[in-house]
Scaffold this motif. Sequence first.
Motif, PDB file in Angstrom:
ATOM      1  N   LEU B  71     -52.770 -13.152  -4.388  1.00 13.45           N
ATOM      2  CA  LEU B  71     -52.542 -13.433  -2.967  1.00 13.45           C
ATOM      3  C   LEU B  71     -51.280 -14.262  -2.745  1.00 13.45           C
ATOM      4  O   LEU B  71     -50.734 -14.278  -1.639  1.00 13.45           O
ATOM      5  N   MET B 290     -58.612 -19.626   1.098  1.00 11.43           N
ATOM      6  CA  MET B 290     -58.605 -18.744   2.263  1.00 11.43           C
ATOM      7  C   MET B 290     -58.544 -19.553   3.554  1.00 11.43           C
ATOM      8  O   MET B 290     -58.707 -20.776   3.546  1.00 11.43           O
ATOM      9  N   CYS B 325     -53.796 -19.068   1.814  1.00 12.26           N
ATOM     10  CA  CYS B 325     -53.677 -17.714   2.377  1.00 12.26           C
ATOM     11  C   CYS B 325     -54.156 -17.704   3.826  1.00 12.26           C
ATOM     12  O   CYS B 325     -55.220 -18.225   4.107  1.00 12.26           O
ATOM     13  N   PRO B 329     -61.797 -14.246   4.056  1.00 11.22           N
ATOM     14  CA  PRO B 329     -62.369 -13.444   2.965  1.00 11.22           C
ATOM     15  C   PRO B 329     -62.999 -12.131   3.439  1.00 11.22           C
ATOM     16  O   PRO B 329     -63.144 -11.214   2.659  1.00 11.22           O
ATOM     17  N   GLU B 333     -58.242  -6.406   3.635  1.00 11.91           N
ATOM     18  CA  GLU B 333     -57.015  -6.433   2.845  1.00 11.91           C
ATOM     19  C   GLU B 333     -57.160  -7.340   1.619  1.00 11.91           C
ATOM     20  O   GLU B 333     -56.466  -7.182   0.628  1.00 11.91           O
ATOM     21  N   VAL B 334     -58.082  -8.297   1.738  1.00 15.25           N
ATOM     22  CA  VAL B 334     -58.241  -9.260   0.645  1.00 15.25           C
ATOM     23  C   VAL B 334     -59.169  -8.692  -0.414  1.00 15.25           C
ATOM     24  O   VAL B 334     -60.334  -8.420  -0.153  1.00 15.25           O
TER      25      VAL B 334
END
Lengths: 383, 409
Positions: B71, B290, B325, B329, B333-334
Amino acid sequence: MWRRTPSFILDRTSTSPPMAADTTRAPIQNPDSISAYYQTRAAHHGVITSEWLSQAQAAVGGVSDSGDEHPVSSLTELGNEKSFNVIEEFNSWRKQPDLAEAVAAIRALAAVIRASEATTMMELEIELTKASDTLKSWDTTSISLTAGCDLFIRYVTRTSALEYEDFNSAKSRLLERAEKFGEISCKARRIIAMLSQDFIFDGCTILVHGLSRVVLEILKTAAQNNKLFRVLCTEGRPDGTGVLLSSELSKLDIPVKLLLDSAVAYSMDEVDMVFVGADGVVESGGIINMMGTYQIALVAHSMNKPVYVAAESYKFARLYPLDQKDMAPALRPIEFGLKIPTKVEVERSARDYTPPQYLTLLFTDLGVLSPSVVSDELIQLYL
Amino acid sequence: MPDVQSMVAEFVNKLRKRKIEGSQATAKCTVELLRSVISHQRVPHANQAAALIDAVKAVGQQLVAANPVELAVGNVVRRVLHIIREEDLSLTTAAMAGLDLLDASDDDDIDNCKGIGYPAMSAAVVAAAARSTLRPPSLQTLLEGTPESATVPYTSSSGADSESKSKSADKSSLTRKLKHDVIEGVNQLIHEISGCHEQIAEQAIEHIHQNEVILTLGSSRTVLEFLCAAKEKKRSFRVFVAEGAPRYQGHLLAKELVARGLQTTVITDSAVFAMISRVNMVIIGAHAVMANGGVIGPVGVNMAALAAKKHAVPFVVLAGSHKLCPLYPHNPEVLLNELRSPSELLDFGEFSDCLDFGAGSGSLQVVNPTFDYVPPNLVSLFITDTGGHNPSYMYRLIADYYSADDLVM
């Protein structure tokens, strides 16, 4: 808070004097103050009890009087007329089911600006502050009303100091922004719907409580994006929000299941997330919403299910309730379908407070936020 | 340009083959690559920021697609985009202020400006409006003008420029200045990424006290430097290292710690719950943090976090700011996890008859995930290079470092 003793016998004898204090607000109406905000919501939902109807009749006759009596006696004749207009105006806007509460308030204040004969910014500000105080005192239970008025007054006092030398152009700009606010509110709902799309995945089960227009928008958008999910809605007594919501959702071909309010814990196992709206978002990050929200949040938290709140940012209010009784009481009539003996008390509060530790995330037009953001935003705005 | 293309292709290859180890190294290489892209990018006179942003986005998409698990790549691409937007905004407001002074002396220009439909507002109002579009939306700006006002400075400045030659000279210097400022900002970012370990280690002394027992899991360079910094300042404490199966990187960490003179104990991952009651603090390094404050860390940290919660032991996560990031979650895309080779767990030779190959007799499957997700309510404190923060404070850092427009690339 200080009355939490088993001596409810003492309480019963001591409640009679405080009741008298309430009557100074509306001497002609019933001693118990029925919350106008929740009455209007009920009207939107089409649930009108006979009691409420008779109250409303009395109120329509009484509003012209209460408009004069409410404001502080130092107001002039002109001021009285204005306050009368503001409340009338606000009520007429509020009746529209699709309009948010704060939008109605700001439109009413816009009407004040339009009707005002002030020639300087200062005069206009003073008139607006008076009108907003009148509105706020007329219905102390509506949080978005208070928040909307404060936000608008804040905006007026801040931008009026900026570069405009010409009073008329400043006034017209204020009017334009106030009118635009309705669009801002609709845009806010769309932004919230867009932000929450990622959180709804295919095959999920959503539990919804209460009939929030924002949550409805979220579910509509998800259905339009061809997401496969199903909704469990609570019955939502006494407003019957569950039936209304389920009929709306079935029009969109979303599988819906109605639950009794008491069946929430029973069904919480198969739920993936809980979506609620908010009547107001308080400074601690908790929310004030229809009665039953706290219960559902507690059950969801104990079973590790996320609770998502969808609320526009203008609902952030400078309140900090420490427990359930720490707010202005908002009562509403509840029909049980059977005759209840007069000795039996009924808990008639229309709303409860959900503390922030039971909420997972807030979806607002400012973005997806954790509950601690609310106080940050309020501090930036008011200090 | 072809030079840059080949550089990008080479780096994408490296990412795809997982040749670069560690988020700090990856982040640094990515930023350096983007710096070359920016410096080689030829920009037009008008709307140069948009050209830069498009170029960086195009390269960024390729990089993220090459290694979606790392990430940090996406994070630093978004940081660079934010830098470009910020520098562009500050230059525009400076230009507007300068332009306004010139306009005031020129009657024609004021008439022209009015002709475009641009009201006679001072530069301060325009700057405020433009700034409000870059800042994350807030209650203050709720009632203010819509983002159209931000594009007005562009048209009015270009309209006014076509008038006088002196202004066109300013414009070309403006072009060079934007690139220069952006590259300066990117250099600062590289410096920040390189120095994150020292910044975090500086705060060690405040958190580690005398005679404490610290638990850590696996091996993280940030944690190593953190503990050694406390050791330098003459704190004496003990470290329990959970070995971090199946890679057993905890063994390497234990060796390093002993080499630096710290009393270390190695335990298995399964013994964490048994030993947690003797531990004062759990410190781990994160792979990524996140937006909701949740942590993606080496497999086994969720277990350590639950154990810590049960015994009311503070759970501290160390993470450089390049690991922060802006995504949640739940975002598709994660990719929360990556599965590694099962050979780390089981020896192929011994088990070849029972392994499940799809068609055949065996039914044994082996799963070897690399990462674990820790929800935000289990984390007590985040220590980043900007200081110590609550998990619920993460949104603030995200608002400072990233722009809302860059979240979807």
